[in-house]
Scaffold this active site. Structure first.
Site, short mmCIF file in Angstrom:
data_model
loop_
_atom_site.label_atom_id
_atom_site.label_comp_id
_atom_site.label_asym_id
_atom_site.label_seq_id
_atom_site.Cartn_x
_atom_site.Cartn_y
_atom_site.Cartn_z
N HIS A 103 103.38 -30.48 10.09
CA HIS A 103 102.29 -29.52 9.86
C HIS A 103 101.27 -30.03 8.84
CE1 HIS A 103 104.70 -26.94 12.30
NE2 HIS A 103 105.69 -26.93 11.44
N ARG A 150 80.77 7.67 1.52
CA ARG A 150 81.77 7.15 2.47
C ARG A 150 82.88 8.16 2.69
NH1 ARG A 150 80.67 1.98 3.91
NH2 ARG A 150 79.08 1.06 2.55
N ARG A 191 101.16 -22.39 10.89
CA ARG A 191 100.66 -21.41 11.87
C ARG A 191 99.21 -21.64 12.26
NH1 ARG A 191 102.71 -15.55 10.21
NH2 ARG A 191 101.94 -15.14 12.31
N PRO A 223 97.81 -15.05 1.74
CA PRO A 223 97.53 -15.10 0.29
C PRO A 223 96.33 -14.23 -0.05
CG PRO A 223 97.34 -17.28 1.29
CD PRO A 223 97.63 -16.32 2.40
N GLU A 224 96.40 -13.58 -1.18
CA GLU A 224 95.26 -12.79 -1.64
C GLU A 224 94.46 -13.60 -2.67
OE1 GLU A 224 95.37 -8.72 -2.28
OE2 GLU A 224 96.96 -8.30 -0.85
#
Ligand code: ZN
Length: 296
Positions: free
Chosen positions: A104, A169, A127, A2-3
């Site tokens: 889970h 950069r 997971r 997820p972001e």
């Protein structure tokens, strides 16, 4: 994974249930997630009242009265399920369906609201890349959060700050934007989306946006604006889906439908008049989607 917008949607889904509620019981059904759970995890939280549910980058922070701050990361597959006598709900929207297998269910929080409504919040993570840690003081000082860069939400990230972060950069622009020490919580999906909105190539040298000329200033302005808007739009899309959870099973990726370039290899570029196609390239081992016609 997820972001930030997905994590913020989870936070907004949990906030009404958790803030102001008292933790009646906290049950850890195994000793570890990605990392071992903190010592005396349940005992130190039980009986406390939750004063705030915050977020920093992709970390949720649960603040309680007179106790540690719980820092929580969803990892790859973590989710919270909210159950009370009326509903069962998984706040947040994800690309992959969230597990409902009780095998889970690793951490269970039983809470009671100030109006005596009982709810059960269950952390499920097949997971187990997610984790929960304690911060004894301000969470920003915790090693996990201390080095994080600026949030891409709100107005903090403006063009001059962005230019100063990118100055000098040599890395490709995409790699610099993924660097969590510069901007925190920006991930692979929304970097591709923001670069497309800004019309900037993921391959260009990051430092080119920090020049003193008019062109560089315009480009850094466009990119800062694109990052803020892509995140804000995704959070808004997630927020608007929250109210559907009571009926729906709250699972599949809602945001996916709003992507312009991500996962759209070979499709026409949606920018009006562009005529190009979306390419997929690999940068630092991860897919980048972009249009080489309008992103320079
Ligand atoms: Zn294009």
């Amino acid at each position: 994974m997820p972001e930030l917008p997905e994590v913020e949607t989870v936070r907004r889904g949990l906030q009404p249930v958790l803030e102001g509620a008292r933790l009646v019981k906290v049950e850890a059904r195994r000793p570890d997630l990605r990392f071992p759970l903190p010592e005396r995890f349940s005992e130190r939280l039980a009986g406390k009242t939750i004063t705030a549910l915050g977020r920093r980058a992709k970390y949720l922070t649960m603040h309680v009265d007179d106790g540690p701050v719980l820092i929580c990361h969803l990892g790859m597959s973590g989710s919270f399920r909210v159950e009370n006598p009326e509903t069962s709900d998984i706040p947040g929207v994800f690309h992959h369906e969230r597990s409902k297998s009780s095998a889970h269910d690793h951490v269970v929080f039983d809470v009671v609201s100030p109006s005596s409504v009982r709810s059960r919040i269950t952390f499920n993570d097949p997971r187990r890349f997610g984790f929960m840690l304690f911060a004894e003081g301000a969470p920003d000082a915790h090693p996990m959060l201390a080095g994080l860069g600026v949030e891409p939400t709100g107005n903090a990230l403006d063009s001059s700050l962005l230019a100063s972060l990118l100055k000098g950069r040599r890395a490709p622009l995409k790699a610099a934007l993924l660097d969590q020490r510069l901007i925190a919580g920006l991930g692979n999906i929304y970097v591709s989306e923001a670069l497309w909105r800004a019309g900037l190539s993921p391959l260009r040298e990051a430092g080119t946006l920090a020049g003193s000329g008019k062109k560089a200033r315009e480009q850094s302005e466009r990119l800062a604006q694109a990052i803020r808007s892509v995140i804000a739009d995704a959070i808004a899309a997630g927020g608007s889906s929250l109210r559907d959870y009571v009926q729906a099973d709250g699972s599949l990726g809602y945001f996916q439908h709003s992507f312009a370039v991500y996962d759209r290899e070979g499709e026409p570029c949606p920018k009006p008049g562009c005529g190009g196609h979306i390419d997929r390239i690999v940068q630092s081992g991860r897919s980048t989607f972009y249009c080489r016609t309008c992103q320079r």
